[in-house]
Design a protein around this motif. Structure first.
Motif, PDB file in Angstrom:
ATOM      1  N   TRP A 170       0.837  -1.208   0.000  1.00  0.00           N
ATOM      2  CA  TRP A 170       0.000   0.000   0.000  1.00  0.00           C
ATOM      3  C   TRP A 170       0.865   1.247   0.000  1.00  0.00           C
ATOM      4  CZ3 TRP A 170      -5.198  -0.103  -0.583  1.00  0.00           C
ATOM      5  CH2 TRP A 170      -5.819  -1.347  -0.410  1.00  0.00           C
ATOM      6  N   ASN A 171       0.338   2.311  -0.581  1.00  0.00           N
ATOM      7  CA  ASN A 171       0.997   3.610  -0.532  1.00  0.00           C
ATOM      8  C   ASN A 171       0.024   4.598   0.089  1.00  0.00           C
ATOM      9  OD1 ASN A 171       2.688   5.877  -1.125  1.00  0.00           O
ATOM     10  ND2 ASN A 171       1.450   6.278  -2.949  1.00  0.00           N
ATOM     11  N   THR A 172       0.487   5.300   1.112  1.00  0.00           N
ATOM     12  CA  THR A 172      -0.369   6.290   1.786  1.00  0.00           C
ATOM     13  C   THR A 172       0.241   7.670   1.613  1.00  0.00           C
ATOM     14  OG1 THR A 172      -0.958   4.616   3.427  1.00  0.00           O
ATOM     15  CG2 THR A 172      -1.483   6.894   3.983  1.00  0.00           C
ATOM     16  N   VAL A 173      -0.588   8.614   1.138  1.00  0.00           N
ATOM     17  CA  VAL A 173      -0.135   9.998   0.962  1.00  0.00           C
ATOM     18  C   VAL A 173      -0.935  10.867   1.923  1.00  0.00           C
ATOM     19  CG1 VAL A 173       0.156  11.896  -0.680  1.00  0.00           C
ATOM     20  CG2 VAL A 173       0.372   9.542  -1.476  1.00  0.00           C
ATOM     21  N   GLU A 174      -0.224  11.623   2.749  1.00  0.00           N
ATOM     22  CA  GLU A 174      -0.897  12.491   3.726  1.00  0.00           C
ATOM     23  C   GLU A 174      -0.426  13.926   3.554  1.00  0.00           C
ATOM     24  OE1 GLU A 174      -0.171  10.738   7.519  1.00  0.00           O
ATOM     25  OE2 GLU A 174      -1.782   9.272   7.302  1.00  0.00           O
ATOM     26  N   ARG A 175      -1.367  14.837   3.409  1.00  0.00           N
ATOM     27  CA  ARG A 175      -1.045  16.266   3.306  1.00  0.00           C
ATOM     28  C   ARG A 175      -2.095  17.059   4.090  1.00  0.00           C
ATOM     29  NH1 ARG A 175       2.615  14.157   1.248  1.00  0.00           N
ATOM     30  NH2 ARG A 175       3.635  14.437  -0.771  1.00  0.00           N
ATOM     31  N   GLU A 176      -1.622  17.910   4.992  1.00  0.00           N
ATOM     32  CA  GLU A 176      -2.525  18.829   5.733  1.00  0.00           C
ATOM     33  C   GLU A 176      -3.750  18.100   6.305  1.00  0.00           C
ATOM     34  OE1 GLU A 176      -1.325  21.877   5.956  1.00  0.00           O
ATOM     35  OE2 GLU A 176       0.227  21.546   4.451  1.00  0.00           O
ATOM     36  N   GLY A 177      -3.534  16.943   6.896  1.00  0.00           N
ATOM     37  CA  GLY A 177      -4.642  16.217   7.529  1.00  0.00           C
ATOM     38  C   GLY A 177      -5.516  15.434   6.568  1.00  0.00           C
ATOM     39  N   ARG A 181      -5.072   6.536   0.346  1.00  0.00           N
ATOM     40  CA  ARG A 181      -4.327   5.276   0.328  1.00  0.00           C
ATOM     41  C   ARG A 181      -4.718   4.493  -0.915  1.00  0.00           C
ATOM     42  NH1 ARG A 181      -4.307  -0.029   4.074  1.00  0.00           N
ATOM     43  NH2 ARG A 181      -6.318  -0.367   3.135  1.00  0.00           N
ATOM     44  N   HIS A 182      -3.729   3.861  -1.522  1.00  0.00           N
ATOM     45  CA  HIS A 182      -4.053   3.031  -2.688  1.00  0.00           C
ATOM     46  C   HIS A 182      -3.130   1.807  -2.733  1.00  0.00           C
ATOM     47  CE1 HIS A 182      -0.543   3.947  -5.203  1.00  0.00           C
ATOM     48  NE2 HIS A 182      -0.629   5.191  -4.785  1.00  0.00           N
ATOM     49  N   PRO A 183      -3.564   0.724  -3.406  1.00  0.00           N
ATOM     50  CA  PRO A 183      -2.710  -0.469  -3.485  1.00  0.00           C
ATOM     51  C   PRO A 183      -1.453  -0.183  -4.300  1.00  0.00           C
ATOM     52  CG  PRO A 183      -4.654  -0.720  -4.885  1.00  0.00           C
ATOM     53  CD  PRO A 183      -4.840   0.549  -4.125  1.00  0.00           C
ATOM     54  N   ALA A 184      -0.329  -0.713  -3.846  1.00  0.00           N
ATOM     55  CA  ALA A 184       0.936  -0.545  -4.581  1.00  0.00           C
ATOM     56  C   ALA A 184       1.731  -1.834  -4.401  1.00  0.00           C
ATOM     57  CB  ALA A 184       1.709   0.648  -4.037  1.00  0.00           C
ATOM     58  N   ARG A 185       1.232  -2.888  -5.045  1.00  0.00           N
ATOM     59  CA  ARG A 185       1.915  -4.187  -4.922  1.00  0.00           C
ATOM     60  C   ARG A 185       2.695  -4.430  -6.206  1.00  0.00           C
ATOM     61  NH1 ARG A 185      -1.382  -8.920  -2.172  1.00  0.00           N
ATOM     62  NH2 ARG A 185      -1.500  -7.254  -0.652  1.00  0.00           N
ATOM     63  N   PHE A 186       3.996  -4.405  -6.108  1.00  0.00           N
ATOM     64  CA  PHE A 186       4.839  -4.527  -7.296  1.00  0.00           C
ATOM     65  C   PHE A 186       6.104  -5.310  -6.965  1.00  0.00           C
ATOM     66  CE2 PHE A 186       5.409  -0.470  -5.125  1.00  0.00           C
ATOM     67  CZ  PHE A 186       6.757  -0.515  -4.774  1.00  0.00           C
ATOM     68  N   VAL A 187       6.767  -5.769  -8.002  1.00  0.00           N
ATOM     69  CA  VAL A 187       8.081  -6.398  -7.830  1.00  0.00           C
ATOM     70  C   VAL A 187       9.106  -5.278  -7.959  1.00  0.00           C
ATOM     71  CG1 VAL A 187       9.754  -8.027  -8.782  1.00  0.00           C
ATOM     72  CG2 VAL A 187       7.323  -8.616  -8.795  1.00  0.00           C
ATOM     73  N   LEU A 188       9.834  -5.030  -6.879  1.00  0.00           N
ATOM     74  CA  LEU A 188      10.844  -3.976  -6.898  1.00  0.00           C
ATOM     75  C   LEU A 188      12.172  -4.551  -7.390  1.00  0.00           C
ATOM     76  CD1 LEU A 188      11.676  -1.069  -6.234  1.00  0.00           C
ATOM     77  CD2 LEU A 188      12.200  -1.837  -3.914  1.00  0.00           C
ATOM     78  N   VAL A 189      12.676  -3.981  -8.475  1.00  0.00           N
ATOM     79  CA  VAL A 189      13.957  -4.428  -9.020  1.00  0.00           C
ATOM     80  C   VAL A 189      14.912  -3.247  -9.037  1.00  0.00           C
ATOM     81  CG1 VAL A 189      15.146  -5.487 -10.987  1.00  0.00           C
ATOM     82  CG2 VAL A 189      12.781  -6.129 -10.494  1.00  0.00           C
ATOM     83  N   GLY A 190      16.034  -3.415  -8.357  1.00  0.00           N
ATOM     84  CA  GLY A 190      17.051  -2.366  -8.351  1.00  0.00           C
ATOM     85  C   GLY A 190      18.309  -2.894  -9.011  1.00  0.00           C
ATOM     86  N   SER A 191      19.018  -2.011  -9.707  1.00  0.00           N
ATOM     87  CA  SER A 191      20.307  -2.444 -10.250  1.00  0.00           C
ATOM     88  C   SER A 191      21.333  -1.359  -9.969  1.00  0.00           C
ATOM     89  CB  SER A 191      20.209  -2.722 -11.752  1.00  0.00           C
ATOM     90  OG  SER A 191      20.036  -1.529 -12.472  1.00  0.00           O
ATOM     91  N   GLY A 192      22.585  -1.745  -9.962  1.00  0.00           N
ATOM     92  CA  GLY A 192      23.630  -0.771  -9.684  1.00  0.00           C
ATOM     93  C   GLY A 192      25.010  -1.357  -9.919  1.00  0.00           C
ATOM     94  N   ASN A 193      25.986  -0.479  -9.894  1.00  0.00           N
ATOM     95  CA  ASN A 193      27.379  -0.866 -10.055  1.00  0.00           C
ATOM     96  C   ASN A 193      28.075  -0.657  -8.710  1.00  0.00           C
ATOM     97  OD1 ASN A 193      30.065  -1.119 -10.691  1.00  0.00           O
ATOM     98  ND2 ASN A 193      30.054   0.335 -12.370  1.00  0.00           N
ATOM     99  N   PRO A 194      28.644  -1.737  -8.109  1.00  0.00           N
ATOM    100  CA  PRO A 194      29.239  -1.613  -6.771  1.00  0.00           C
ATOM    101  C   PRO A 194      30.346  -0.560  -6.682  1.00  0.00           C
ATOM    102  CG  PRO A 194      29.651  -3.794  -7.728  1.00  0.00           C
ATOM    103  CD  PRO A 194      28.726  -3.088  -8.641  1.00  0.00           C
ATOM    104  N   GLU A 195      30.948  -0.225  -7.829  1.00  0.00           N
ATOM    105  CA  GLU A 195      32.013   0.796  -7.824  1.00  0.00           C
ATOM    106  C   GLU A 195      31.459   2.167  -7.429  1.00  0.00           C
ATOM    107  OE1 GLU A 195      33.873   0.933 -11.634  1.00  0.00           O
ATOM    108  OE2 GLU A 195      34.599  -1.130 -11.518  1.00  0.00           O
TER     109      GLU A 195
END
Length: 351
Positions: A170-177, A181-195
Protein backbone atom coordinates in the motif's frame (compact mmCIF):
# COMPACT_ATOMS: atom_id res chain seq x y z
CA UNK A 1 8.00 2.50 -42.59
CA UNK A 2 4.54 3.29 -41.28
CA UNK A 3 4.05 -0.35 -40.21
CA UNK A 4 7.19 -0.25 -38.09
CA UNK A 5 6.14 3.09 -36.58
CA UNK A 6 2.75 1.73 -35.60
CA UNK A 7 4.32 -1.06 -33.60
CA UNK A 8 5.53 -0.46 -30.08
CA UNK A 9 9.28 -0.32 -29.70
CA UNK A 10 10.53 -3.92 -29.63
CA UNK A 11 12.16 -5.28 -26.48
CA UNK A 12 15.09 -7.69 -26.64
CA UNK A 13 13.65 -11.22 -26.04
CA UNK A 14 14.31 -12.59 -22.54
CA UNK A 15 15.02 -16.09 -23.88
CA UNK A 16 17.67 -14.69 -26.26
CA UNK A 17 19.81 -13.42 -23.38
CA UNK A 18 22.99 -15.49 -23.14
CA UNK A 19 24.43 -16.27 -19.70
CA UNK A 20 23.60 -14.31 -16.50
CA UNK A 21 21.54 -17.28 -15.24
CA UNK A 22 21.54 -16.00 -11.65
CA UNK A 23 19.89 -12.72 -12.59
CA UNK A 24 17.35 -14.42 -14.87
CA UNK A 25 16.39 -16.95 -12.17
CA UNK A 26 15.95 -14.22 -9.53
CA UNK A 27 13.63 -12.24 -11.84
CA UNK A 28 11.55 -15.29 -12.82
CA UNK A 29 11.09 -16.36 -9.17
CA UNK A 30 10.02 -12.83 -8.17
CA UNK A 31 7.35 -12.66 -10.85
CA UNK A 32 6.09 -16.13 -9.82
CA UNK A 33 5.88 -14.97 -6.18
CA UNK A 34 6.13 -11.17 -5.76
CA UNK A 35 6.10 -11.70 -1.97
CA UNK A 36 9.75 -12.80 -2.21
CA UNK A 37 10.40 -9.08 -1.94
CA UNK A 38 12.14 -7.97 -5.10
CA UNK A 39 15.68 -8.32 -6.35
CA UNK A 40 18.81 -6.20 -6.19
CA UNK A 41 21.12 -6.76 -9.17
CA UNK A 42 24.67 -5.56 -8.68
CA UNK A 43 27.31 -5.86 -11.38
CA UNK A 44 29.77 -4.42 -13.82
CA UNK A 45 28.73 -1.84 -16.39
CA UNK A 46 27.55 -3.19 -19.76
CA UNK A 47 26.54 -6.64 -18.52
CA UNK A 48 22.92 -6.46 -19.71
CA UNK A 49 21.24 -5.69 -16.39
CA UNK A 50 18.74 -3.16 -17.78
CA UNK A 51 18.14 -5.23 -20.95
CA UNK A 52 17.28 -8.34 -18.91
CA UNK A 53 15.03 -6.49 -16.47
CA UNK A 54 13.04 -4.82 -19.24
CA UNK A 55 12.81 -8.12 -21.13
CA UNK A 56 11.15 -10.03 -18.24
CA UNK A 57 7.96 -7.90 -18.50
CA UNK A 58 7.52 -9.13 -22.07
CA UNK A 59 7.10 -12.79 -21.04
CA UNK A 60 4.47 -12.10 -18.38
CA UNK A 61 0.81 -12.88 -19.06
CA UNK A 62 -1.55 -9.91 -19.43
CA UNK A 63 -3.48 -8.87 -16.31
CA UNK A 64 -7.17 -8.04 -16.01
CA UNK A 65 -7.75 -4.52 -14.70
CA UNK A 66 -10.74 -2.24 -14.21
CA UNK A 67 -11.06 0.05 -17.22
CA UNK A 68 -9.87 3.66 -16.80
CA UNK A 69 -8.75 2.97 -13.22
CA UNK A 70 -5.57 4.83 -12.23
CA UNK A 71 -4.28 2.01 -10.02
CA UNK A 72 -4.65 -1.10 -12.25
CA UNK A 73 -7.26 -2.35 -9.76
CA UNK A 74 -8.08 -6.08 -9.75
CA UNK A 75 -11.59 -7.11 -10.72
CA UNK A 76 -12.22 -9.29 -7.64
CA UNK A 77 -9.26 -9.16 -5.19
CA UNK A 78 -10.01 -6.50 -2.55
CA UNK A 79 -6.32 -6.16 -1.61
CA UNK A 80 -5.54 -5.02 -5.15
CA UNK A 81 -8.41 -2.52 -5.51
CA UNK A 82 -8.53 1.22 -5.01
CA UNK A 83 -11.06 2.61 -2.52
CA UNK A 84 -13.13 4.19 -5.32
CA UNK A 85 -13.51 0.81 -7.06
CA UNK A 86 -14.52 -0.88 -3.79
CA UNK A 87 -17.16 1.82 -3.36
CA UNK A 88 -18.47 1.26 -6.90
CA UNK A 89 -18.75 -2.50 -6.25
CA UNK A 90 -20.49 -1.97 -2.89
CA UNK A 91 -22.99 0.35 -4.59
CA UNK A 92 -23.66 -2.30 -7.23
CA UNK A 93 -22.33 -0.28 -10.16
CA UNK A 94 -21.46 -2.08 -13.37
CA UNK A 95 -17.69 -2.57 -13.59
CA UNK A 96 -15.98 -2.93 -16.97
CA UNK A 97 -12.64 -4.68 -17.14
CA UNK A 98 -9.93 -4.89 -19.77
CA UNK A 99 -6.62 -6.71 -20.22
CA UNK A 100 -3.29 -4.86 -20.23
CA UNK A 101 0.39 -5.81 -20.37
CA UNK A 102 2.08 -6.05 -16.98
CA UNK A 103 3.18 -2.47 -16.14
CA UNK A 104 6.93 -1.89 -16.32
CA UNK A 105 7.70 1.42 -14.62
CA UNK A 106 11.14 3.07 -14.62
CA UNK A 107 11.94 5.30 -11.67
CA UNK A 108 14.29 8.12 -12.75
CA UNK A 109 17.17 8.99 -10.41
CA UNK A 110 16.07 12.61 -9.98
CA UNK A 111 12.48 11.71 -9.02
CA UNK A 112 10.89 13.68 -6.17
CA UNK A 113 8.76 12.17 -3.42
CA UNK A 114 5.63 13.68 -5.01
CA UNK A 115 6.52 12.09 -8.38
CA UNK A 116 6.93 8.70 -6.68
CA UNK A 117 3.99 8.75 -4.25
CA UNK A 118 1.54 11.10 -5.93
CA UNK A 119 0.08 14.39 -4.71
CA UNK A 120 -3.16 15.64 -3.17
CA UNK A 121 -4.62 18.91 -4.49
CA UNK A 122 -4.96 20.72 -1.14
CA UNK A 123 -6.60 23.82 -2.64
CA UNK A 124 -9.40 21.81 -4.24
CA UNK A 125 -9.87 19.79 -1.06
CA UNK A 126 -10.21 22.91 1.09
CA UNK A 127 -12.32 25.05 -1.28
CA UNK A 128 -14.53 22.40 -2.88
CA UNK A 129 -14.28 19.57 -0.36
CA UNK A 130 -13.13 17.17 -3.09
CA UNK A 131 -10.23 14.79 -2.58
CA UNK A 132 -8.25 15.08 -5.83
CA UNK A 133 -5.30 12.75 -6.13
CA UNK A 134 -2.66 12.95 -8.83
CA UNK A 135 -1.19 9.41 -8.91
CA UNK A 136 2.57 8.85 -8.85
CA UNK A 137 4.82 6.08 -10.08
CA UNK A 138 3.75 3.73 -7.26
CA UNK A 139 0.17 3.84 -8.56
CA UNK A 140 1.29 3.08 -12.12
CA UNK A 141 3.46 0.18 -10.88
CA UNK A 142 0.66 -1.58 -8.95
CA UNK A 143 0.56 -5.27 -10.04
CA UNK A 144 3.67 -4.72 -12.16
CA UNK A 145 7.43 -4.18 -11.96
CA UNK A 146 9.10 -1.04 -10.62
CA UNK A 147 12.66 -0.73 -11.87
CA UNK A 148 15.23 1.57 -10.29
CA UNK A 149 18.51 1.77 -12.19
CA UNK A 150 21.50 2.98 -10.11
CA UNK A 151 19.45 2.34 -6.94
CA UNK A 152 22.60 2.83 -4.85
CA UNK A 153 22.65 6.50 -6.00
CA UNK A 154 18.99 7.07 -5.09
CA UNK A 155 18.22 9.13 -2.00
CA UNK A 156 17.91 6.82 1.04
CA UNK A 157 14.59 8.43 1.98
CA UNK A 158 13.10 7.42 -1.40
CA UNK A 159 14.52 3.89 -1.16
CA UNK A 160 12.81 3.62 2.25
CA UNK A 161 9.46 4.67 0.73
CA UNK A 162 9.82 2.12 -2.11
CA UNK A 163 10.71 -0.71 0.26
CA UNK A 164 7.86 0.16 2.66
CA UNK A 165 5.32 0.16 -0.18
CA UNK A 166 6.74 -3.05 -1.68
CA UNK A 167 6.52 -4.78 1.72
CA UNK A 168 3.04 -3.56 2.74
CA UNK A 169 1.46 -3.47 -0.74
CA UNK A 170 0.00 0.00 0.00
CA UNK A 171 1.00 3.61 -0.53
CA UNK A 172 -0.37 6.29 1.79
CA UNK A 173 -0.13 10.00 0.96
CA UNK A 174 -0.90 12.49 3.73
CA UNK A 175 -1.05 16.27 3.31
CA UNK A 176 -2.53 18.83 5.73
CA UNK A 177 -4.64 16.22 7.53
CA UNK A 178 -5.96 14.70 4.29
CA UNK A 179 -5.03 11.09 3.66
CA UNK A 180 -5.33 8.93 0.55
CA UNK A 181 -4.33 5.28 0.33
CA UNK A 182 -4.05 3.03 -2.69
CA UNK A 183 -2.71 -0.47 -3.48
CA UNK A 184 0.94 -0.55 -4.58
CA UNK A 185 1.91 -4.19 -4.92
CA UNK A 186 4.84 -4.53 -7.30
CA UNK A 187 8.08 -6.40 -7.83
CA UNK A 188 10.84 -3.98 -6.90
CA UNK A 189 13.96 -4.43 -9.02
CA UNK A 190 17.05 -2.37 -8.35
CA UNK A 191 20.31 -2.44 -10.25
CA UNK A 192 23.63 -0.77 -9.68
CA UNK A 193 27.38 -0.87 -10.06
CA UNK A 194 29.24 -1.61 -6.77
CA UNK A 195 32.01 0.80 -7.82
CA UNK A 196 29.54 3.66 -7.32
CA UNK A 197 28.84 2.69 -3.71
CA UNK A 198 26.84 0.08 -1.83
CA UNK A 199 23.34 0.41 -0.38
CA UNK A 200 23.13 0.78 3.38
CA UNK A 201 22.95 -2.75 4.97
CA UNK A 202 19.53 -2.08 6.56
CA UNK A 203 18.10 -1.18 3.14
CA UNK A 204 19.91 -3.95 1.29
CA UNK A 205 18.55 -6.54 3.73
CA UNK A 206 15.00 -5.65 2.74
CA UNK A 207 15.46 -6.74 -0.86
CA UNK A 208 14.37 -10.38 -1.09
CA UNK A 209 17.21 -11.46 -3.38
CA UNK A 210 20.62 -10.18 -4.41
CA UNK A 211 22.13 -11.24 -7.74
CA UNK A 212 25.76 -10.53 -8.58
CA UNK A 213 26.61 -10.08 -12.25
CA UNK A 214 30.09 -10.47 -13.64
CA UNK A 215 31.42 -9.68 -17.11
CA UNK A 216 31.52 -12.89 -19.18
CA UNK A 217 35.15 -14.04 -19.60
CA UNK A 218 34.70 -16.89 -22.09
CA UNK A 219 35.60 -15.49 -25.57
CA UNK A 220 33.16 -17.74 -27.49
CA UNK A 221 30.30 -16.74 -25.18
CA UNK A 222 31.20 -13.06 -25.59
CA UNK A 223 31.09 -13.47 -29.39
CA UNK A 224 27.66 -15.14 -29.08
CA UNK A 225 26.34 -12.23 -26.96
CA UNK A 226 27.67 -9.62 -29.43
CA UNK A 227 26.19 -11.50 -32.42
CA UNK A 228 22.81 -11.85 -30.71
CA UNK A 229 22.70 -8.13 -29.94
CA UNK A 230 23.82 -7.13 -33.48
CA UNK A 231 21.15 -9.38 -35.00
CA UNK A 232 18.49 -7.72 -32.85
CA UNK A 233 19.71 -4.19 -33.62
CA UNK A 234 19.77 -4.91 -37.38
CA UNK A 235 16.26 -6.36 -37.50
CA UNK A 236 14.44 -6.69 -34.17
CA UNK A 237 11.30 -8.24 -35.72
CA UNK A 238 13.21 -11.17 -37.28
CA UNK A 239 14.92 -11.76 -33.93
CA UNK A 240 11.57 -11.63 -32.07
CA UNK A 241 10.08 -14.10 -34.56
CA UNK A 242 13.04 -16.46 -34.07
CA UNK A 243 12.49 -16.57 -30.29
CA UNK A 244 8.68 -16.46 -30.38
CA UNK A 245 8.20 -20.14 -29.43
CA UNK A 246 10.70 -19.98 -26.56
CA UNK A 247 9.08 -16.78 -25.27
CA UNK A 248 5.62 -18.41 -25.33
CA UNK A 249 6.97 -21.51 -23.60
CA UNK A 250 8.49 -19.42 -20.80
CA UNK A 251 5.28 -17.41 -20.45
CA UNK A 252 3.30 -20.64 -20.14
CA UNK A 253 5.74 -22.01 -17.50
CA UNK A 254 5.41 -18.83 -15.43
CA UNK A 255 1.58 -18.97 -15.56
CA UNK A 256 1.57 -22.65 -14.51
CA UNK A 257 4.02 -21.92 -11.68
CA UNK A 258 1.87 -19.03 -10.41
CA UNK A 259 -1.15 -21.34 -10.33
CA UNK A 260 0.76 -24.20 -8.70
CA UNK A 261 2.59 -22.13 -6.09
CA UNK A 262 -0.04 -22.32 -3.32
CA UNK A 263 -0.06 -26.13 -3.39
CA UNK A 264 3.76 -26.61 -3.16
CA UNK A 265 4.91 -27.88 0.25
CA UNK A 266 8.24 -27.84 2.05
CA UNK A 267 9.03 -30.49 4.68
CA UNK A 268 9.60 -29.47 8.29
CA UNK A 269 13.10 -31.01 8.21
CA UNK A 270 14.09 -28.83 5.25
CA UNK A 271 12.71 -25.71 6.95
CA UNK A 272 14.83 -26.53 10.00
CA UNK A 273 17.92 -26.94 7.77
CA UNK A 274 17.28 -23.51 6.18
CA UNK A 275 17.06 -21.91 9.63
CA UNK A 276 20.19 -23.80 10.71
CA UNK A 277 22.09 -22.33 7.74
CA UNK A 278 20.85 -18.80 8.59
CA UNK A 279 21.83 -19.28 12.23
CA UNK A 280 25.30 -20.65 11.35
CA UNK A 281 25.88 -17.67 9.04
CA UNK A 282 24.77 -15.34 11.86
CA UNK A 283 22.08 -13.72 9.70
CA UNK A 284 20.23 -10.97 11.60
CA UNK A 285 16.46 -11.35 11.94
CA UNK A 286 14.23 -13.91 10.24
CA UNK A 287 13.85 -12.30 6.83
CA UNK A 288 16.49 -14.63 5.36
CA UNK A 289 14.63 -17.74 6.55
CA UNK A 290 11.29 -16.50 5.19
CA UNK A 291 12.63 -15.45 1.78
CA UNK A 292 14.58 -18.70 1.28
CA UNK A 293 11.43 -20.73 2.03
CA UNK A 294 9.40 -18.63 -0.44
CA UNK A 295 12.04 -18.74 -3.18
CA UNK A 296 12.52 -22.51 -2.86
CA UNK A 297 8.74 -23.01 -3.21
CA UNK A 298 8.63 -20.71 -6.26
CA UNK A 299 11.47 -22.67 -7.90
CA UNK A 300 9.75 -25.99 -7.15
CA UNK A 301 6.52 -24.63 -8.71
CA UNK A 302 8.47 -23.41 -11.75
CA UNK A 303 9.91 -26.91 -12.16
CA UNK A 304 6.42 -28.39 -11.75
CA UNK A 305 7.19 -30.21 -8.48
CA UNK A 306 4.76 -30.86 -5.63
CA UNK A 307 7.43 -30.59 -2.93
CA UNK A 308 10.59 -28.60 -2.37
CA UNK A 309 13.78 -30.66 -2.69
CA UNK A 310 17.30 -29.99 -1.40
CA UNK A 311 18.40 -29.00 -4.92
CA UNK A 312 15.78 -26.20 -4.97
CA UNK A 313 17.11 -24.77 -1.71
CA UNK A 314 20.69 -25.05 -2.93
CA UNK A 315 19.81 -23.17 -6.14
CA UNK A 316 18.21 -20.18 -4.36
CA UNK A 317 19.87 -19.85 -0.96
CA UNK A 318 22.91 -17.85 -2.12
CA UNK A 319 20.61 -15.36 -3.85
CA UNK A 320 18.54 -15.03 -0.67
CA UNK A 321 21.35 -14.74 1.91
CA UNK A 322 24.55 -13.30 0.44
CA UNK A 323 23.53 -9.68 1.14
CA UNK A 324 22.42 -10.42 4.71
CA UNK A 325 25.81 -11.48 6.08
CA UNK A 326 27.55 -9.08 8.42
CA UNK A 327 30.41 -7.23 6.76
CA UNK A 328 33.76 -8.21 8.22
CA UNK A 329 36.64 -6.09 6.84
CA UNK A 330 39.09 -8.91 7.56
CA UNK A 331 37.00 -11.58 5.80
CA UNK A 332 38.67 -12.73 2.59
CA UNK A 333 35.96 -15.21 1.52
CA UNK A 334 33.27 -13.98 -0.89
CA UNK A 335 29.85 -13.87 0.86
CA UNK A 336 28.21 -16.02 -1.86
CA UNK A 337 30.90 -18.68 -1.52
CA UNK A 338 30.50 -18.60 2.27
CA UNK A 339 26.74 -19.27 1.95
CA UNK A 340 27.42 -22.15 -0.46
CA UNK A 341 30.06 -23.67 1.85
CA UNK A 342 27.78 -23.62 4.92
CA UNK A 343 24.84 -24.97 2.87
CA UNK A 344 26.92 -27.88 1.52
CA UNK A 345 28.17 -28.71 5.00
CA UNK A 346 24.69 -28.67 6.63
CA UNK A 347 23.13 -30.76 3.83
CA UNK A 348 26.23 -33.03 3.76
CA UNK A 349 26.78 -32.28 0.07
CA UNK A 350 30.16 -32.54 -1.55
CA UNK A 351 31.09 -29.24 -3.19
Amino acid sequence: MSIAKDKTRPVFPFTAIVGQEEMKLALILNVIDPKIGGVMIMGDRGTGKSTTIRAIADVLPQIEVIKDDLFNSHISNYDLMSDSVKKQIEEGENIISTFINVPMVDLPLGATEDRVCGTIDIEKALTEGIKTFEPGLLAKANRGILYVDEVNLLDDHLVDILLDSAASGWNTVEREGISIRHPARFVLVGSGNPEEGELRPQLLDRFGMHAEIRTVKDPSLRVQIVEQRSKFDNNPYICLQEFKDQQEELKSSIVKAQEKLSSVTIDYDLRVKISEICSTLDVDGLRGDIVTNRAAKALAAYQNKEQVEISDIKDVITLCLRHRLRKDPLETMDSGFKVKKVTDSIFNLSS
